[in-house]
Design an enzyme around this catalytic site. Sequence first.
Site, mmCIF file in Angstrom:
data_model
loop_
_atom_site.group_PDB
_atom_site.id
_atom_site.type_symbol
_atom_site.label_atom_id
_atom_site.label_comp_id
_atom_site.label_asym_id
_atom_site.label_seq_id
_atom_site.Cartn_x
_atom_site.Cartn_y
_atom_site.Cartn_z
ATOM 1 N N LYS A 54 -69.734 59.754 16.208
ATOM 2 C CA LYS A 54 -69.752 61.082 15.917
ATOM 3 C C LYS A 54 -69.957 61.727 17.150
ATOM 4 O O LYS A 54 -69.884 62.842 17.592
ATOM 5 C CB LYS A 54 -70.838 61.516 14.923
ATOM 6 C CG LYS A 54 -70.245 61.208 13.313
ATOM 7 C CD LYS A 54 -71.569 61.369 12.508
ATOM 8 C CE LYS A 54 -70.922 60.774 11.224
ATOM 9 N NZ LYS A 54 -71.966 60.670 10.178
ATOM 10 N N GLN A 98 -78.382 60.480 9.831
ATOM 11 C CA GLN A 98 -77.399 59.426 9.463
ATOM 12 C C GLN A 98 -78.061 58.777 8.318
ATOM 13 O O GLN A 98 -79.205 58.432 8.346
ATOM 14 C CB GLN A 98 -77.275 58.416 10.657
ATOM 15 C CG GLN A 98 -76.231 57.382 10.081
ATOM 16 C CD GLN A 98 -74.794 57.938 9.979
ATOM 17 O OE1 GLN A 98 -74.382 58.881 10.453
ATOM 18 N NE2 GLN A 98 -74.332 57.328 8.833
ATOM 19 N N ASP A 121 -74.184 68.936 8.140
ATOM 20 C CA ASP A 121 -73.652 67.754 7.386
ATOM 21 C C ASP A 121 -73.863 68.217 5.885
ATOM 22 O O ASP A 121 -73.167 67.169 5.016
ATOM 23 C CB ASP A 121 -74.363 66.775 7.572
ATOM 24 C CG ASP A 121 -73.760 65.080 7.340
ATOM 25 O OD1 ASP A 121 -72.470 65.245 7.158
ATOM 26 O OD2 ASP A 121 -74.517 64.175 6.890
#
Lengths: 406, 286
Positions: A54, A98, A121
């Site tokens: 990412k 994450q 996200d």
Amino acid sequence: MTAQILDGRAVSVAILDRVRREVDEFAAEHGRVPALATVLVGDDPASRTYVRMKANRCAKAGIDSHRVELDAAITTGELVSRIRELSADPAVDGILLQHPVPDHIDERAAFEAIEPAKDVDGVTRASFAAMAFDEDGFRSATPGGIMALLDAYDIPLPGRHAVVVGRSPILGRPVGMLLLARDATVTYCHSRTAGLAERVAEADIVVAAAGRPRLIRGEWIRPGAVVVDAGYAGNTGDVEYEEAAERAAFITPVPGGVGPMTIATLLAQTVRAARAHQTRRSRGAVPVRGEAMTKARDNYLLDLAASRQGYALNRLCGSLKDEENRRRFLEDEAAYCDAYGLSAEQRKAILERDWTAMLELGGSIFYTFKLAMLDKKSMQYLGGVFTGMSAEEFAAAMRSGGRKFG
Amino acid sequence: MARVIWGLATSHVPSIGAAMDNGKTEDPYWKPLFDGYGPAREWMAEHRPDVAVVVYNDHANAIDLDLVPTFAVGTAESYDVADEGWGRRPVPPVVGAPQLSEHLVRELMDSSFDITTCHRLDVDHGLTVPLSVYCPDPGDAWPCAVVPVLVNVIQYPQPTAARCYALGEAIGRAIRSFPQDLKVAVFGTGGMSHQLAGARAGLINERFDRMFLDAIEHDPEKLAALSREDYIAEAGTEGIELIMWLVMRGAMSGKLARIHDTYHVPASNTAAALALFEDLGEGASA
């Protein structure tokens, strides 16, 4: 093999080109680039790889990525407080935590520490609700990427039967809702579904999101169906690829299908967040480090020292409960300030409506609120100022149960 | 002799009053809160007190930072509704109960509570919103007289929760020693968790609030043992208002029955709650 490949890698390249152009325009206009903070807890090698990928993609797209790496032994409280700092940090536009995080951490609490305006996200309750109601908001990145991939290949959705296998809150559930919003008929299957083979065989579109390698047999796929495999165990998907590809009309490879689309969606949403963030800043709703507005501390207690320090300021604000005083204040604010003997800093804070500076200078919210009401500003507006949100975002945070700490 | 017939704990958020004043109680935002009040209001309408002792705090309206009384009792014959900076609420003026006020002040002094008295006091939303929670449509006059009891919760250090509870116990004894045959309701107002300013603005702590809602009936000593820092940390810088619920609880006799409660997030920036207790009387004292 008959199926056409849904080539996530190729489609994502096109999206990232567009993101790159948008970043350049953004930088030209605002003199900075969008910034994504990535938070990694512990040293799970797969998670580390994802975060690195990412960050690399960010670099290619011109987005500033700010990596936060935390020890696996961190407590939920410490993680929440670190994420909350990022939520309040004016230099951060988007936040990615994450997942999965280590077992001892309350992942939901950590997700909820992400300010919804920075939830690129799409993992917070606020984002889920916006997606479920088909309103503007950030989509959970993988479901958003799947939809973009289907659209890139003009796969028709209205009236078609989509079977989603998996029900996780950031993948299965949201992808089903996004398909529903596009008028597909959606069936959810999961680990307890009876007759999974028959269900999958009824599907025009299969979205495999169970996280169980080769769960879905190729022979179950109806000839001509569309197969999207969001499985992610190493390089193996949830679908028996070779067999399924013999029957499907379209299929995503693993890797190179859904994965790249997830990252592209994340970055596209980061640019969107940066634009919205910049708009809030220019409206003055967001305290910007190094600029005029002051950043709030956690708590302001009106102790005797603050009461002494803030006396003139509070007296001025308190005087606004009188209608005649309100009129005189509005007539000449500076002269009114002078008459109350404010310090130079207090005078500036009042005239510039730096609500946080007023508190720093001994103001009490019950007094300064009278000034806010004179400006027709609500307590939600002030809450937004103190927390780096718009009044609407703050009100939405209250409606979704308020802001949780510790 | 006078007696306490019930105690009401309720939030006093200004926008709850504004919702009633502007006919918004059926709006989707407000309806759940007001629906939650329903059963309590019905019960209270059938159990009308002669006097309400309303424990509340002023919000920079009648009391500024020149003089900050820790505990004060209104002693006037009537109290005007305050203009808090955006016009007065369209509710009736508040009629006092000066004889009961006098009695309370004397009895509290004798119980070592050195009370400030207020002969002129404009009452703000801290007092009028709870009255509206009790009686949504007062018409020209509130259905009871009022003795305002003010607690400083704004300037630090506020009185301790334990002291508030003890004040309530002294108020209860004083009411029950008042020689007129009066039915008295005691209101403890403010809370629940909320914080208006700072980076923690918007704080809501439902876990703490639920604990408090339960313990206010069964274990008030536990709540009285919490420090002001505990209240601020758990319930927010303004959530410390909950210490005023303990004044109400202290004024109740030993035995009480929970009639109704409700909890709703949000009312503006606050977790709003109501808890209504019938006072079952001295004889039932535990």
